[in-house]
Design a protein around this motif. Structure first.
Motif, mmCIF file in Angstrom:
data_model
loop_
_atom_site.group_PDB
_atom_site.id
_atom_site.type_symbol
_atom_site.label_atom_id
_atom_site.label_comp_id
_atom_site.label_asym_id
_atom_site.label_seq_id
_atom_site.Cartn_x
_atom_site.Cartn_y
_atom_site.Cartn_z
ATOM 1 N N GLY A 128 -0.386 4.271 -0.058
ATOM 2 C CA GLY A 128 -1.096 5.342 0.648
ATOM 3 C C GLY A 128 -1.870 6.292 -0.239
ATOM 4 O O GLY A 128 -2.393 7.309 0.247
ATOM 5 N N ASP B 31 0.846 -1.196 0.000
ATOM 6 C CA ASP B 31 0.000 0.000 0.000
ATOM 7 C C ASP B 31 0.877 1.241 0.000
ATOM 8 O O ASP B 31 1.659 1.464 0.938
ATOM 9 N N GLY C 4 -5.673 6.454 0.841
ATOM 10 C CA GLY C 4 -5.817 7.185 2.093
ATOM 11 C C GLY C 4 -5.574 8.667 1.919
ATOM 12 O O GLY C 4 -6.275 9.496 2.512
ATOM 13 N N ASN D 21 6.500 6.166 1.455
ATOM 14 C CA ASN D 21 6.137 4.904 0.798
ATOM 15 C C ASN D 21 6.718 4.838 -0.609
ATOM 16 O O ASN D 21 7.236 3.796 -1.033
ATOM 17 N N GLU E 232 3.669 10.516 4.545
ATOM 18 C CA GLU E 232 3.665 9.043 4.537
ATOM 19 C C GLU E 232 3.664 8.510 3.108
ATOM 20 O O GLU E 232 4.328 7.516 2.798
ATOM 21 N N VAL E 233 2.911 9.174 2.247
ATOM 22 C CA VAL E 233 2.880 8.762 0.831
ATOM 23 C C VAL E 233 4.268 8.905 0.212
ATOM 24 O O VAL E 233 4.732 8.020 -0.509
ATOM 25 N N THR F 190 -4.485 9.886 5.188
ATOM 26 C CA THR F 190 -3.075 9.535 5.101
ATOM 27 C C THR F 190 -2.290 10.790 4.755
ATOM 28 O O THR F 190 -2.548 11.410 3.718
#
Length: 316
Positions: free
Chosen positions: A53, A51, A56, A70, A66-67, A62
């Motif tokens: 993100g 995932d 989200g 990732n 965080e994305v 999200t």
């Protein structure tokens, strides 16, 4: 590595690797080895859903940081590692990926062979037909019926490739179901049609030109290879060059990229290290009871292809 392979052994192993990698290219999405699922917005790698993100982030729960993390750790770094490995391999051994794995080059060689049987020329842009005598001493017999096989293969594989590309982005079961039931959405139909036509034109008219001038992966490998004067290359025994006078340029004729293997390395920038020229020379010289004038060389023995100076006799 490959320098230890000669003749038919090399040819068979290369064909086997090409076939296996071609199947991997087609089957990687349905086997969940590698694909990006646009429906779920996640990366599928070896059966694991990674995932990133995106979903989200789209709905606001999200954070963008965080994305980004990732993307860096789950996508960018693995791709960067693969790219570094590819460039390192090319620096040492040349465009091995192109000649030994690449599905497109597999198509280049296959269609070249059919066109040779149809017209006496491996590519439509060749100025004149090649000599009919083959390296093994047999005489090639051309037949225009090979055009039917050539066009059928080109169109059929263009469709297969277009569908395969689509399954890297859309779940394969959805794509296959829609195909079997004639329920493709307009974007899916448009993608398969446009990509299929582009591939068909490439396979029929520009396949080796794409490898030489249009492939960024090939370009990066070529640049890495040229940066290393001692990288593995096709060595030419100039001291026995007089033997070439009795040959019909078999090594030049067999080259899928339409290069001249006996020339300097800078003129072999797009060489895919397929080794077909070595096999051709080996077959020609074997009929005269002599060793091949071409062989794999590396290290100090490879520098004569960049400097133009005579090679060390110990290299041959």
């Amino acid at each position: 590595m490959i320098a230890g392979l000669t003749g038919r052994t090399q040819h068979r192993k290369r064909r086997l690797l090409q076939g296996l990698f071609f199947l991997l290219f087609i089957l990687a999405p349905p086997l969940n080895i590698l694909r990006f699922d646009l429906y779920a917005n996640n990366l599928v790698l070896f059966g694991q859903n990674l995932d990133l993100g995106f979903t989200g982030f789209q709905y606001g729960f999200t954070p963008s940081s965080e994305v980004i993390l990732n993307l860096i750790f789950k996508a960018f770094l693995p791709l960067a590692a693969a790219g570094i490995l590819l460039i390192w391999s090319a620096w040492r051994w040349g465009r091995l990926y192109c000649g030994w794995l690449c599905p497109h080059f597999t198509m280049v060689e296959g269609i070249n062979n059919l066109m040779l049987h149809a017209t006496g020329k491996p590519v439509i842009w060749e100025k004149a037909p090649l000599p009919l005598q083959q390296p093994n001493g047999k005489t090639l017999k051309t037949n225009t019926w090979y055009w039917l096989l050539l066009v059928t293969l080109s169109l059929g594989m263009s469709f297969v490739w277009a569908v395969a590309f689509l399954t890297y982005a859309i779940p394969p079961d959805v794509v296959y179901y829609n195909l079997l039931h004639a329920q493709l959405s307009f974007p899916q139909f448009l993608f398969i049609t446009v990509v299929g036509i582009a591939l068909a034109l490439d396979f029929l008219f520009a396949r080796h030109l794409f490898c030489r001038f249009g492939c960024s992966v090939g370009l990066l490998q070529g640049l890495a290879w040229m940066a290393n004067d001692k990288a593995m290359t096709i060595g030419f025994n100039r001291s026995q060059a007089r033997d070439c006078q009795e040959c019909n340029n078999a090594c030049d004729n067999i080259c899928p990229m339409r290069l001249k293997p006996r020339t300097l390395k800078r003129k072999m920038f797009t060489c895919t290290q397929c080794g077909e020229c070595i096999e051709a020379c080996t077959q020609v010289e074997a009929r005269r009871g002599k060793p091949s004038l071409l062989k794999w060389v590396a290290g100090d023995c490879a520098t004569h292809k960049t400097s133009g100076r005579d090679h060390d006799q110990n290299c041959f």
